[in-house]
Motif scaffolding. Structure first.
Motif, PDB file in Angstrom:
ATOM      1  N   ALA A   1       0.861  -1.196   0.000  1.00 22.70           N
ATOM      2  CA  ALA A   1       0.000   0.000   0.000  1.00 22.70           C
ATOM      3  C   ALA A   1       0.892   1.238   0.000  1.00 22.70           C
ATOM      4  CB  ALA A   1      -0.894  -0.008   1.232  1.00 22.70           C
ATOM      5  N   PRO A   2       0.345   2.392  -0.322  1.00 20.71           N
ATOM      6  CA  PRO A   2      -0.984   2.700  -0.827  1.00 20.71           C
ATOM      7  C   PRO A   2      -1.159   2.166  -2.247  1.00 20.71           C
ATOM      8  CG  PRO A   2       0.386   4.642  -0.991  1.00 20.71           C
ATOM      9  CD  PRO A   2       1.208   3.577  -0.301  1.00 20.71           C
ATOM     10  N   PRO A   3      -2.383   2.215  -2.778  1.00 21.88           N
ATOM     11  CA  PRO A   3      -2.637   1.644  -4.106  1.00 21.88           C
ATOM     12  C   PRO A   3      -1.686   2.142  -5.203  1.00 21.88           C
ATOM     13  CG  PRO A   3      -4.709   2.165  -3.042  1.00 21.88           C
ATOM     14  CD  PRO A   3      -3.625   2.698  -2.134  1.00 21.88           C
ATOM     15  N   ALA A   4      -1.304   3.401  -5.158  1.00 21.56           N
ATOM     16  CA  ALA A   4      -0.415   3.949  -6.196  1.00 21.56           C
ATOM     17  C   ALA A   4       0.968   3.310  -6.172  1.00 21.56           C
ATOM     18  CB  ALA A   4      -0.294   5.460  -6.038  1.00 21.56           C
ATOM     19  N   LEU A   5       1.380   2.770  -5.015  1.00 22.50           N
ATOM     20  CA  LEU A   5       2.717   2.174  -4.880  1.00 22.50           C
ATOM     21  C   LEU A   5       2.683   0.655  -4.720  1.00 22.50           C
ATOM     22  CD1 LEU A   5       4.351   4.788  -2.468  1.00 22.50           C
ATOM     23  CD2 LEU A   5       4.446   4.727  -4.968  1.00 22.50           C
ATOM     24  N   ALA A   6       1.514   0.088  -4.547  1.00 20.25           N
ATOM     25  CA  ALA A   6       1.400  -1.359  -4.332  1.00 20.25           C
ATOM     26  C   ALA A   6       2.009  -2.116  -5.508  1.00 20.25           C
ATOM     27  CB  ALA A   6      -0.058  -1.754  -4.147  1.00 20.25           C
ATOM     28  N   GLY A   7       2.840  -3.113  -5.174  1.00 22.71           N
ATOM     29  CA  GLY A   7       3.495  -3.934  -6.192  1.00 22.71           C
ATOM     30  C   GLY A   7       4.867  -3.431  -6.593  1.00 22.71           C
ATOM     31  N   LEU A   8       5.204  -2.195  -6.227  1.00 23.91           N
ATOM     32  CA  LEU A   8       6.532  -1.654  -6.547  1.00 23.91           C
ATOM     33  C   LEU A   8       7.516  -2.014  -5.436  1.00 23.91           C
ATOM     34  CD1 LEU A   8       5.513   1.863  -7.918  1.00 23.91           C
ATOM     35  CD2 LEU A   8       5.974  -0.234  -9.205  1.00 23.91           C
ATOM     36  N   TRP A   9       8.799  -2.013  -5.781  1.00 25.87           N
ATOM     37  CA  TRP A   9       9.856  -2.422  -4.854  1.00 25.87           C
ATOM     38  C   TRP A   9      10.500  -1.212  -4.196  1.00 25.87           C
ATOM     39  CZ3 TRP A   9      10.495  -7.513  -3.704  1.00 25.87           C
ATOM     40  CH2 TRP A   9       9.814  -8.413  -4.529  1.00 25.87           C
ATOM     41  N   GLU A  10      10.982  -1.419  -2.955  1.00 30.11           N
ATOM     42  CA  GLU A  10      11.573  -0.338  -2.177  1.00 30.11           C
ATOM     43  C   GLU A  10      12.612  -0.886  -1.205  1.00 30.11           C
ATOM     44  OE1 GLU A  10       8.760   1.527   0.448  1.00 30.11           O
ATOM     45  OE2 GLU A  10       8.436  -0.315   1.581  1.00 30.11           O
ATOM     46  N   PHE A  11      13.315   0.084  -0.598  1.00 35.09           N
ATOM     47  CA  PHE A  11      14.203  -0.224   0.518  1.00 35.09           C
ATOM     48  C   PHE A  11      13.346  -0.250   1.781  1.00 35.09           C
ATOM     49  CE2 PHE A  11      16.774   2.199  -2.533  1.00 35.09           C
ATOM     50  CZ  PHE A  11      17.722   1.232  -2.826  1.00 35.09           C
ATOM     51  N   PRO A  12      13.406  -1.316   2.591  1.00 36.12           N
ATOM     52  CA  PRO A  12      12.629  -1.347   3.830  1.00 36.12           C
ATOM     53  C   PRO A  12      13.052  -0.209   4.758  1.00 36.12           C
ATOM     54  CG  PRO A  12      13.512  -3.515   3.306  1.00 36.12           C
ATOM     55  CD  PRO A  12      14.159  -2.542   2.368  1.00 36.12           C
ATOM     56  N   GLY A  13      12.106   0.276   5.524  1.00 38.93           N
ATOM     57  CA  GLY A  13      12.375   1.360   6.469  1.00 38.93           C
ATOM     58  C   GLY A  13      11.090   2.022   6.898  1.00 38.93           C
ATOM     59  N   GLY A  14      11.181   3.278   7.323  1.00 36.54           N
ATOM     60  CA  GLY A  14       9.980   3.979   7.757  1.00 36.54           C
ATOM     61  C   GLY A  14      10.295   5.348   8.308  1.00 36.54           C
ATOM     62  N   LYS A  15       9.328   5.900   8.998  1.00 41.68           N
ATOM     63  CA  LYS A  15       9.428   7.270   9.507  1.00 41.68           C
ATOM     64  C   LYS A  15      10.149   7.319  10.845  1.00 41.68           C
ATOM     65  CE  LYS A  15       5.185   8.570   7.210  1.00 41.68           C
ATOM     66  NZ  LYS A  15       3.752   8.645   7.367  1.00 41.68           N
ATOM     67  N   VAL A  16      10.902   8.401  11.016  1.00 36.34           N
ATOM     68  CA  VAL A  16      11.578   8.665  12.284  1.00 36.34           C
ATOM     69  C   VAL A  16      10.561   9.271  13.245  1.00 36.34           C
ATOM     70  CG1 VAL A  16      13.456   9.935  13.395  1.00 36.34           C
ATOM     71  CG2 VAL A  16      13.766   9.035  11.078  1.00 36.34           C
ATOM     72  N   GLU A  17      10.506   8.735  14.461  1.00 34.82           N
ATOM     73  CA  GLU A  17       9.614   9.251  15.497  1.00 34.82           C
ATOM     74  C   GLU A  17      10.310  10.374  16.273  1.00 34.82           C
ATOM     75  OE1 GLU A  17       6.537   8.246  15.877  1.00 34.82           O
ATOM     76  OE2 GLU A  17       6.625   6.576  14.457  1.00 34.82           O
ATOM     77  N   PRO A  18       9.520  11.238  16.925  1.00 37.73           N
ATOM     78  CA  PRO A  18      10.131  12.291  17.750  1.00 37.73           C
ATOM     79  C   PRO A  18      11.082  11.686  18.796  1.00 37.73           C
ATOM     80  CG  PRO A  18       7.772  12.660  17.528  1.00 37.73           C
ATOM     81  CD  PRO A  18       8.063  11.304  16.930  1.00 37.73           C
ATOM     82  N   GLN A  19      12.150  12.403  19.070  1.00 37.88           N
ATOM     83  CA  GLN A  19      13.157  11.990  20.063  1.00 37.88           C
ATOM     84  C   GLN A  19      13.939  10.748  19.666  1.00 37.88           C
ATOM     85  OE1 GLN A  19      13.461  14.357  22.383  1.00 37.88           O
ATOM     86  NE2 GLN A  19      11.646  15.278  21.483  1.00 37.88           N
ATOM     87  N   GLU A  20      13.935  10.384  18.395  1.00 40.18           N
ATOM     88  CA  GLU A  20      14.609   9.180  17.915  1.00 40.18           C
ATOM     89  C   GLU A  20      15.640   9.596  16.862  1.00 40.18           C
ATOM     90  OE1 GLU A  20      12.594   4.960  16.883  1.00 40.18           O
ATOM     91  OE2 GLU A  20      11.984   6.571  15.564  1.00 40.18           O
ATOM     92  N   SER A  21      16.817   9.025  16.925  1.00 41.08           N
ATOM     93  CA  SER A  21      17.798   9.303  15.869  1.00 41.08           C
ATOM     94  C   SER A  21      17.413   8.521  14.617  1.00 41.08           C
ATOM     95  CB  SER A  21      19.212   8.896  16.317  1.00 41.08           C
ATOM     96  OG  SER A  21      19.349   7.486  16.298  1.00 41.08           O
ATOM     97  N   CYS A  22      17.956   8.926  13.494  1.00 41.14           N
ATOM     98  CA  CYS A  22      17.677   8.203  12.247  1.00 41.14           C
ATOM     99  C   CYS A  22      18.126   6.745  12.352  1.00 41.14           C
ATOM    100  CB  CYS A  22      18.365   8.892  11.069  1.00 41.14           C
ATOM    101  SG  CYS A  22      17.586  10.459  10.599  1.00 41.14           S
ATOM    102  N   GLN A  23      19.293   6.529  12.937  1.00 41.87           N
ATOM    103  CA  GLN A  23      19.807   5.163  13.054  1.00 41.87           C
ATOM    104  C   GLN A  23      18.932   4.309  13.979  1.00 41.87           C
ATOM    105  OE1 GLN A  23      21.550   8.013  13.338  1.00 41.87           O
ATOM    106  NE2 GLN A  23      23.506   7.835  12.272  1.00 41.87           N
ATOM    107  N   GLU A  24      18.474   4.898  15.101  1.00 42.36           N
ATOM    108  CA  GLU A  24      17.570   4.169  16.005  1.00 42.36           C
ATOM    109  C   GLU A  24      16.261   3.827  15.298  1.00 42.36           C
ATOM    110  OE1 GLU A  24      18.905   6.247  20.247  1.00 42.36           O
ATOM    111  OE2 GLU A  24      17.291   7.136  19.062  1.00 42.36           O
TER     112      GLU A  24
END
Length: 140
Positions: A32-55
């Protein structure tokens, strides 16, 4: 472009089979979302407040794939926040290697697949914003 501040910081992992001698890379196929479903990506996600990018990246890979990782070098993008994804988000990407667990499609992915780390990688049906990052990885 460098004056832009992206309100959403995303992190991604170029998960390789070995940081010392990489020959394969693990990609996730979006559900998901429908516009991106089926396409390939690098796993990951959003950084939460008070969290470093690496964490954030380590947390996201436990949540999404059920794996623990060791980080390698960052794949530097053209912006201080990494690689622009859209008008709201930019992604910092690191090479990483799995040190514990077997990758599974726990969240956000239809499939996970290991691809050879060669020029054929450019032919994968990428989320468009990930293609420049792929070119940068292949040029390392």
């Amino acid at each position: 472009m460098t004056d832009t501040v992206y309100p959403v910081q995303v992190v991604g992992a170029a998960l390789v089979d070995s940081l010392q001698n990489p020959t394969r890379i693990l990609l996730g196929q979006r559900s998901a979302p429908p516009a991106l479903a089926g396409l390939w990506e690098f796993p990951g996600g959003k950084v939460e407040p008070q969290e470093s990018c690496q964490e954030a990246l380590k947390r996201e890979l436990v949540e999404e794939l059920g794996v623990e990782i060791i980080l390698g070098r960052e794949i530097s993008g053209p912006h201080p926040q990494g690689w622009p994804l859209n008008e709201k988000a930019s992604m910092r990407v690191w090479l990483a290697e799995i040190i514990d667990g077997q990758p599974a499609t726990l969240q956000d992915h239809l499939a996970l697949e290991w691809f050879p780390l060669d020029s054929e990688l450019l032919k994968v049906a990428w989320i468009p914003a990930n293609l420049p990052i792929t070119r940068a990885i292949l040029s390392l």
